[in-house]
Design an enzyme around this catalytic site. Structure first.
Site, PDB file in Angstrom:
ATOM      1  N   HIS A  47      72.876  -3.861  91.930  1.00 33.74           N
ATOM      2  CA  HIS A  47      71.806  -2.918  92.275  1.00 33.74           C
ATOM      3  C   HIS A  47      72.255  -1.461  92.159  1.00 33.74           C
ATOM      4  O   HIS A  47      71.851  -0.609  92.944  1.00 33.74           O
ATOM      5  CB  HIS A  47      71.248  -3.226  93.673  1.00 33.74           C
ATOM      6  CG  HIS A  47      70.720  -4.628  93.782  1.00 33.74           C
ATOM      7  ND1 HIS A  47      69.573  -5.042  93.143  1.00 33.74           N
ATOM      8  CD2 HIS A  47      71.218  -5.723  94.420  1.00 33.74           C
ATOM      9  CE1 HIS A  47      69.382  -6.318  93.389  1.00 33.74           C
ATOM     10  NE2 HIS A  47      70.360  -6.763  94.157  1.00 33.74           N
ATOM     11  N   SER A  94      66.775  -9.804  96.724  1.00 35.33           N
ATOM     12  CA  SER A  94      67.437  -9.847  95.418  1.00 35.33           C
ATOM     13  C   SER A  94      67.021 -11.112  94.664  1.00 35.33           C
ATOM     14  O   SER A  94      65.855 -11.280  94.335  1.00 35.33           O
ATOM     15  CB  SER A  94      68.955  -9.728  95.590  1.00 35.33           C
ATOM     16  OG  SER A  94      69.584  -9.500  94.353  1.00 35.33           O
TER      17      SER A  94
END
Length: 382
Positions: free
Chosen positions: A270, A153
Site C-alpha cells: 500500500h 486489503s
C-alpha cells in the site's frame, strides 16, 4: 512474467461452483431474496425512498460483515469449517486454480510457508468465505439481513464475492495474480511495515518526512515512507524502505510513539513501492466479470461505497499503492443519528483484529460484534 497454473478461462469453468456458494443461494446477497438488476428494481446505491426499495428494517436485525486481510492467517485455520456445506468444494476448486493444496497448508502449515504473500492471500480469502458458510448454516438470518460488507486489503475481494460483484473462482484467480505481483514487487525493492500506536501529539506526516531525510543522508535514492494503514485513532501502520522504518523505531520516543511493532510481511504494501504490481492486477481485472455489488461494499482507498463495476476495477488496482483507510471505512459504515441502534457485526475469517479496531473506533458498535470461529469449537472432536 507471472506464472499461472490456470487461465482465466479455466477459472470461469469453475464458476458453476461459485453459483452454489452462499453468495448465490436464496437468502444470501446475490441470491433469490434480491431481485436481479434487470428486473428494474433499484439497488441500494440508487438511494430510493426506503418504501420503494424495501420496507425499512430495524438496524438491530441487520448485519455487517467484515473480512480480514493478510497477517490474520495461522496454521490450523479452517479445521472447524470443513463440515459445513460447500467448504470442501471451495478448497477443491482452489487446488485447481492455485496449483497446490491450499487446504493442507491452512490446516498444517508450516507457518513460514503460510505467511508468504503468495500463499496467505489466497488462504485468507478462501477461509473467510468458508466462515461465511458456517455463519449461513448456524445463523442464516445474519447472512440474509446483511446490508453492508468491507474487507481489509485482500479481504475486500471476499467482501465483493459475498456481495455478488464477483464469483468465487474468478476472484480467487485475481487474488492469485495480485499476490504473485505483490511478491515480485517486494523482491524488486525490499521494504517492510511497522505498526505504531502514537500519543495524541504525534505528527505522522512529519515522522515520515524525517525518516526519508534520514534515508537520503545514508545514500538511499527516492526513499519511501508513508502511512499504509489507518487503523483507529492514533493507530497507524507505516510502510517503506527498511532504513526509514528503523529510524522510526529508534526515534519512537521523540516522535511520541507509545508502541512500535514490525510486521512479519515481505514488502511495503500500500505504498508506491507496489507500483509494478498494479498493471498485472489491472490486466486480470479486465478479463474477469465484475458486477455492481448488491449490498453496500466499502473501498479501502477512500472508505466510500462502490458505485458500479468500473469503480470496483479502478479502486482495486489503486488500492495496491494507496493506504488502507480502515478507520474512515468504519466511520462510514457505523455513522448514524443519535439514538439509532447499531447493526450486528460479524468478523468472518481468521483472527479478531478487525473487532479490535472496531472497539477502538466505535465502542457502541462493538457491543454487537461477534467473531465467526474458523477452528474447531472446544467441545468438538477434530
Amino acid at each position: 512474467m507471472l506464472s499461472s497454473v490456470v487461465s482465466v478461462g479455466a477459472a470461469r469453468s469453475l464458476a458453476s461452483l461459485s453459483r452454489r456458494l452462499c453468495t448465490d443461494r436464496p437468502g444470501s446477497p446475490g441470491g433469490a431474496h434480491r431481485p436481479p438488476p434487470e428486473t428494474g428494481v433499484p439497488l441500494p446505491d440508487d438511494e430510493p425512498p426506503a418504501a420503494v426499495w424495501r420496507p425499512a428494517k430495524d438496524p438491530r436485525g441487520c448485519s455487517v460483515l467484515l473480512f480480514p486481510g493478510q497477517g490474520s492467517q495461522f496454521a490450523g485455520m479452517c479445521r472447524g469449517l470443513l463440515k459445513y456445506p460447500n467448504v470442501k468444494e471451495m478448497f477443491s476448486a482452489a487446488h485447481k486454480i492455485l496449483g497446490y493444496d491450499l487446504l493442507t497448508l491452512c490446516l498444517q502449515g508450516p507457518e513460514e510457508e503460510l505467511a508468504k504473500t503468495v500463499h496467505c492471500q489466497p488462504a485468507v480469502f478462501v477461509t473467510s468465505l468458508a466462515a461465511v458458510e458456517r455463519l449461513n448454516h448456524e445463523n442464516p438470518q445474519a447472512v440474509e439481513m446483511c446490508v453492508a460488507a468491507a474487507g481489509f486489503s485482500v479481504g475486500e475481494f471476499a467482501a465483493l464475492v459475498f456481495s455478488g460483484a464477483m464469483n468465487f473462482a474468478e476472484a480467487l484467480y485475481v487474488v492469485k495474480v495480485r499476490a504473485e505481483a505483490m511478491q515480485k514487487a517486494s523482491e524488486l525493492v525490499p521494504g517492510g511495515m511497522l505498526s505504531v500506536i502514537g500519543r495524541p501529539q504525534a505528527n505522522y506526516k512529519y515522522a515520515c518526512v524525517q525518516a526519508k531525510e534520514h534515508c537520503r543522508s545514508l545514500g538511499v535514492e527516492q526513499p519511501v515512507c508513508s502511512v499504509a494503514n489507518y487503523l483507529f485513532p492514533d493507530g497507524r501502520v507505516f510502510a517503506g524502505h527498511q532504513k526509514a522504518l528503523d529510524f522510526l523505531q529508534e526515534n519512537s520516543r521523540r516522535l511520541h510513539f507509545v508502541r512500535t511493532n514490525p510486521l512479519p510481511v515481505s514488502g511495503a504494501f500500500h505504498t508506491e513501492l507496489m507500483e509494478s504490481a498494479t498493471e498485472p492486477l489491472r490486466e486480470v481485472l479486465r478479463q474477469v466479470e465484475v458486477r455492481r455489488p448488491e449490498i453496500n461494499v466499502y473501498s479501502n482507498v477512500d472508505g466510500k461505497r462502490y458505485m458500479n463495476e468500473s469503480h470496483v476495477r479502478r479502486q482495486l488496482a489503486k488500492q495496491l499503492v494507496s493506504p488502507v483507510k480502515w478507520e474512515q471505512t468504519l466511520h462510514e459504515i457505523y455513522e448514524r443519528t443519535q439514538g439509532r441502534k447499531f447493526p450486528l457485526t460479524y468478523e468472518v475469517g481468521p483472527g479478531k483484529q478487525l473487532g479490535a479496531t472496531l472497539r477502538k473506533c466505535n465502542r457502541k458498535a462493538f457491543m454487537t460484534y461477534a467473531h465467526v470461529e474458523v477452528t474447531a469449537d472446544e467441545d468438538e472432536d477434530d
